[in-house]
Design a protein around this motif. Structure first.
Motif, short mmCIF file in Angstrom:
data_model
loop_
_atom_site.label_atom_id
_atom_site.label_comp_id
_atom_site.label_asym_id
_atom_site.label_seq_id
_atom_site.Cartn_x
_atom_site.Cartn_y
_atom_site.Cartn_z
N ALA A 1 113.02 31.92 68.62
CA ALA A 1 114.39 31.79 68.52
C ALA A 1 114.91 33.08 68.21
O ALA A 1 114.64 33.92 67.45
CB ALA A 1 114.68 30.97 67.36
N THR B 1 121.42 29.12 69.05
CA THR B 1 120.77 27.78 69.59
C THR B 1 119.44 27.36 68.96
O THR B 1 119.14 26.28 68.64
CB THR B 1 120.86 27.71 71.12
OG1 THR B 1 122.20 27.86 71.44
CG2 THR B 1 120.49 26.13 71.65
N GLY B 2 118.35 28.51 69.21
CA GLY B 2 117.10 28.28 68.86
C GLY B 2 116.98 28.01 67.38
O GLY B 2 116.69 27.17 66.85
N PHE B 3 117.75 28.59 66.35
CA PHE B 3 117.85 28.64 65.01
C PHE B 3 118.57 27.20 64.70
O PHE B 3 117.95 26.54 63.77
CB PHE B 3 118.62 29.68 64.25
CG PHE B 3 117.75 30.84 64.47
CD1 PHE B 3 116.64 31.21 63.60
CD2 PHE B 3 118.46 32.14 65.24
CE1 PHE B 3 116.00 32.44 63.88
CE2 PHE B 3 117.54 33.24 65.20
CZ PHE B 3 116.56 33.26 64.52
#
Length: 416
Positions: free
Chosen positions: A312, A316-318
């Motif tokens: 991440a 968005t990844g987190f």
């Protein structure tokens, strides 16, 4: 415990003698007490780092030690009150805790410089842990609802109270920290009124309380109870990385704005409410088979989220990792006190619910220290991968314990 607080609690008991004693705890009052306790405490501890490092000019090392003592005090309070619940009048215990909190909030209004703020905060954490464990133990006395449903709802009110308070902090804190203590003081007076109204009930296990020798858990019950409690501590050691070290990683290493980290917790709070409503709507929290799916499915998702974190690099990844983490915590965490409730007799429920209530505090106390050491030695990737490994080892150990020993356990129903 301060003798004046005990005498004051006794005076409340005497004045309440004419109140009608009820058999069994009423769930709505229990949930309201849980909500207000966490709502009130949520005005105090989340600003600790900002207030100590800012207006009080303390180093981050000092802040770390204070936070360690706060978490330790909360754990110690839960353990002590849980053990006393099985031997002492529960009504007096929650009165002592609530009156003690009122005294501490009053002191914080006037004494919030260094080091008085830190000392008062540690005592407040001890009393908060004390009250939380007693409320958990009272949850075992709810007669007209399944225990899994009770602890699921307690988890919801605990989180909702804390999230709601944290959301209001940003609006109130700029006017001065004193206003947070005044609001918290007012809420604990409300809690005192609820305790006097609804917590004076007839405890049917008084005979067991008076026995000189407390009953012992069957061997496999003991192994499984301590297994899930230790497992809960390990999960909270991992979860503590989300609450502390991840904010540094996002803002310092990846140069993401702080509001994005804060938004992750807004997502967490909203999802907890939505998932809890869904679980209750489909009656999943009262199903024995669903309990096992929730516990092990939740732990698996918890570990899966840590595997996503090394990859991440933007919000968005987190956010995806937080969604998976929230599904894991909201399904697994409430079922652990429910399982402990089913594996313990009435005369020992307070002791072991106290240990369950203490487990998150122990994890929060150890987690930042362990995480900091790993980061200094090997970096954030090692922290995330190590967190995943820790969670999956916990999954495997608990699964083996359950497969080998659960069929040998003794189940305890109400009144046993």
């Amino acid at each position: 415990m301060n003798q004046s607080i005990i005498r004051l609690a006794d005076s409340f008991v005497v004045r309440g003698k004419d109140m009608q004693q009820k058999t069994g705890m009423t769930l709505k009052w229990l949930l309201l007490a849980s909500l207000i306790n966490n709502f009130a405490f949520g005005f105090i501890w989340p600003v600790t780092t900002v207030y100590l490092n800012g207006p009080l000019h303390q180093s981050l090392v000092v802040v770390g030690w204070v936070m360690l003592l706060v978490a330790s005090g909360q754990a110690f309070g839960s353990i002590i009150s849980g053990r006393l619940f099985d031997r002492f009048a529960p009504y007096k215990l929650i009165l002592i805790g609530t009156l003690g909190m009122i005294c501490i909030q009053f002191l914080l209004v006037f004494f919030h410089g260094w080091p008085f703020y830190a000392v008062n905060l540690i005592v407040a954490a001890l009393l908060n842990g004390w009250i939380m464990a007693v409320i958990n133990a009272y949850g075992t006395l709810v007669k007209n609802h399944d225990g899994r449903f009770v602890f699921n709802m307690l988890y919801f009110t605990n989180n909702f109270g804390m999230v709601f308070a944290t959301a209001l902090l940003g609006l109130i804190y700029p006017f001065g920290i004193v206003w947070l203590f005044i609001l918290s003081l007012g809420l604990y007076f409300v809690l005192l009124g609820i305790v006097r109204h609804a917590f004076k009930i007839d405890i049917t296990v008084d005979d067991a309380h008076q026995q000189s020798a407390m009953p012992k858990l069957p061997r496999w019950n003991l192994k499984l109870v301590y297994g899930v409690i230790i497992g809960l501590i390990v999960l909270w050691i991992a979860y503590a990385q989300w609450q502390g070290n991840l904010s540094v990683y996002m803002t310092t290493d990846l140069h993401l704005p702080l509001w994005q980290y804060s938004l992750l917790w807004t997502i967490n709070g909203l999802l907890i409410a939505i998932i809890q409503v869904g679980l209750n709507a489909f009656h999943l929290v009262t199903s024995p088979k669903a309990m096992w799916i929730q516990i092990f499915g939740g732990i698996f998702m918890f570990g899966l989220a840590f595997l996503i974190l090394p990859f991440a690099h933007d919000f968005t990844g987190f956010a995806i990792a937080m969604v998976i983490t929230t599904f894991g915590e909201v399904t697994a965490f409430p079922m652990i006190p429910a399982l402990v409730n089913e594996l313990t007799p009435a005369a020992l429920k307070g002791r072991y619910q106290g240990l369950v209530a203490a487990a998150p505090s122990v994890g929060r106390a150890i987690g930042p220290l362990v995480g900091g050491l790993v980061i200094e030695r090997d970096g954030y990737s090692a922290l995330f991968n190590g967190g995943a490994l820790l969670v999956f080892i916990t999954f495997a150990v608990l699964a083996l314990l359950m497969l080998k020993g659960y069929r040998h356990t003794q189940q305890f129903t109400e009144g046993d």
